[in-house]
Design a protein around this motif. Structure first.
Motif, PDB file in Angstrom:
ATOM      1  N   ALA A  41       0.838  -1.204   0.000  1.00 55.34           N
ATOM      2  CA  ALA A  41       0.000   0.000   0.000  1.00 55.34           C
ATOM      3  C   ALA A  41       0.869   1.249   0.000  1.00 55.34           C
ATOM      4  N   ASP A  42       1.970   1.217   0.764  1.00 58.12           N
ATOM      5  CA  ASP A  42       2.897   2.361   0.785  1.00 58.12           C
ATOM      6  C   ASP A  42       3.523   2.568  -0.592  1.00 58.12           C
ATOM      7  N   LEU A  43       3.795   1.451  -1.285  1.00 55.54           N
ATOM      8  CA  LEU A  43       4.335   1.545  -2.640  1.00 55.54           C
ATOM      9  C   LEU A  43       3.350   2.274  -3.551  1.00 55.54           C
ATOM     10  N   THR A  44       2.077   1.905  -3.451  1.00 55.09           N
ATOM     11  CA  THR A  44       1.063   2.554  -4.286  1.00 55.09           C
ATOM     12  C   THR A  44       1.025   4.057  -4.018  1.00 55.09           C
ATOM     13  N   LEU A  46       3.576   5.915  -2.888  1.00 57.17           N
ATOM     14  CA  LEU A  46       4.805   6.504  -3.444  1.00 57.17           C
ATOM     15  C   LEU A  46       4.725   6.623  -4.969  1.00 57.17           C
TER      16      LEU A  46
END
Lengths: 183, 187
Positions: A41-44, A46
């Motif tokens: 989710a953090d990747l999305t 970023l």
């Protein structure tokens, strides 16, 4: 490292139809590298803040988390291999395969598939962020997080309906989270 | 000026200032490579951009490879592709390193939690937008529904689903073509 190379080759070669279609493959592979759904989710988030193709951003992120700088470089380069391979080949034989039937046929099936896959990942993240469930079969930990429910609804509405810049939406979401923490 | 240097400059700047990849960088590429430096014709650029969508791999990189190869052979291809990915790589690397430094507790965790809810919203929104353009007939709906159910209940993994969907897509395309041919023959 070989595992990383194989994973991103697979993502590249099966990655028809652009970033969001590839994201489902990246989600799947990132689990085998020990990344949690929350790190995904953090990747999305970023992806929304940093310029550039989603697949490149994702390869850099997963590579860096898994194996540091060498991992980031290798994953990013490897995900480009299919382009460097297929495009010169196609341009060399351009006359013979003018209308590219096979690839457009493959795309005919993969485009709807990627809708289902993205929806599944979106729902999985909804379950874990809003309903406290790691997946759809774990009802034991069910509890509604109302702040996250509000943020999800608001961002979905502003993004889908008004195409508000994702950088602004992520900042907005973060501010709501920070304020709610001190309330 | 050197063609490779121009390719690198144009793709580097386009990569650094366009979000979400794909063909979002096309207007910038057109302005610089077609209008300003006249390295490629507008027709070629658009034909290659359309083709980029149908090839496997990263669409923005596909497009850079086509244009770079056309303008200056294999070295042009490698340079254009490198220019297109380098800004994304460098900025994402920096962001990931900073992200790894964020402590997962207290107010930081609270902020991350709502940002994650926003991520879920982005993915749902992307799915709805893609559905509008890609789910216009029954086979497409069935493929999407099957992929949704198999994935959410963790029954089949994504690579297998994508391969299966690709095979079904090829079969649908060729059987539709045969039908059309038969219709043509009986008339």
């Amino acid at each position: 490292m070989i595992k990383l190379i194989l994973a991103f080759l697979k993502i590249g070669f099966l990655g028809f139809g652009g970033g969001y279609a590839m994201l489902s493959l990246i989600f799947q592979e990132s689990k085998t590298f020990g990344l949690t759904a929350m790190q995904f989710a953090d990747l999305t988030a970023l992806d929304g803040i940093i310029p550039g193709p989603i697949a490149i951003n994702s390869a850099t992120y997963v590579g860096q988390l898994y194996a540091g700088l060498p991992g980031a470089i290798v994953a990013t380069l490897v995900v480009c291999v299919p382009s460097l391979l297929f495009i010169p080949l196609y341009m060399h034989f351009e006359e013979k395969i003018k209308n590219n039937q096979l690839f457009s046929g493959i795309l005919r099936g993969i485009k709807p598939a990627s809708v289902g896959l993205i929806l599944a990942i979106g729902l999985t993240l909804l379950l874990s962020t809003v309903l406290g469930m790691p997946d759809i079969l774990h009802w034991a930990s069910f509890h509604v997080d109302y702040v996250n429910l509000f943020v999800l609804g608001l961002v979905l509405f502003l993004d889908y309906k008004y195409h508000v810049n994702p950088v602004i939406l992520i900042l907005l979401a973060g501010v709501i989270g920070g304020v709610a923490f001190y309330l | 000026m050197n063609k490779n240097w121009l390719l690198f400059k144009v793709y580097f700047l386009a990569g650094a200032f366009t979000f979400s990849g794909g063909l979002a960088m096309l207007p910038v590429i057109e302005r610089d490579l077609v209008d300003k430096y006249k390295l490629i014709s507008k027709e070629d650029l658009y034909e290659y951009s359309t083709l980029s969508n149908t090839f496997p791999g990263v669409i923005a990189v596909n497009s850079a490879c086509f244009v770079g190869k056309k303008v200056n052979g294999v070295s042009g291809m490698l340079i254009a592709a490198f220019g297109a990915i380098f800004p994304a790589f460098a900025l994402m690397l920096l962001a990931t390193v900073l992200y790894q430094l964020i402590p997962q507790e207290g107010v930081f965790l609270a902020v991350l939690k709502t940002v994650r809810a926003a991520s879920a919203a982005f993915l749902l929104s992307a799915a709805f937008s893609l559905a509008k353009y890609n789910l216009r007939d029954l086979p497409s709906l069935l493929i999407a529904g099957a992929c949704l159910i198999f994935t959410i209940f963790n029954l089949v993994d994504a690579p297998k689903l994508i391969i299966a969907a690709g095979i079904i897509g090829v079969w649908l395309t060729y059987s539709a073509k045969n039908k059309n041919n038969q219709k043509g023959a009986t008339k």
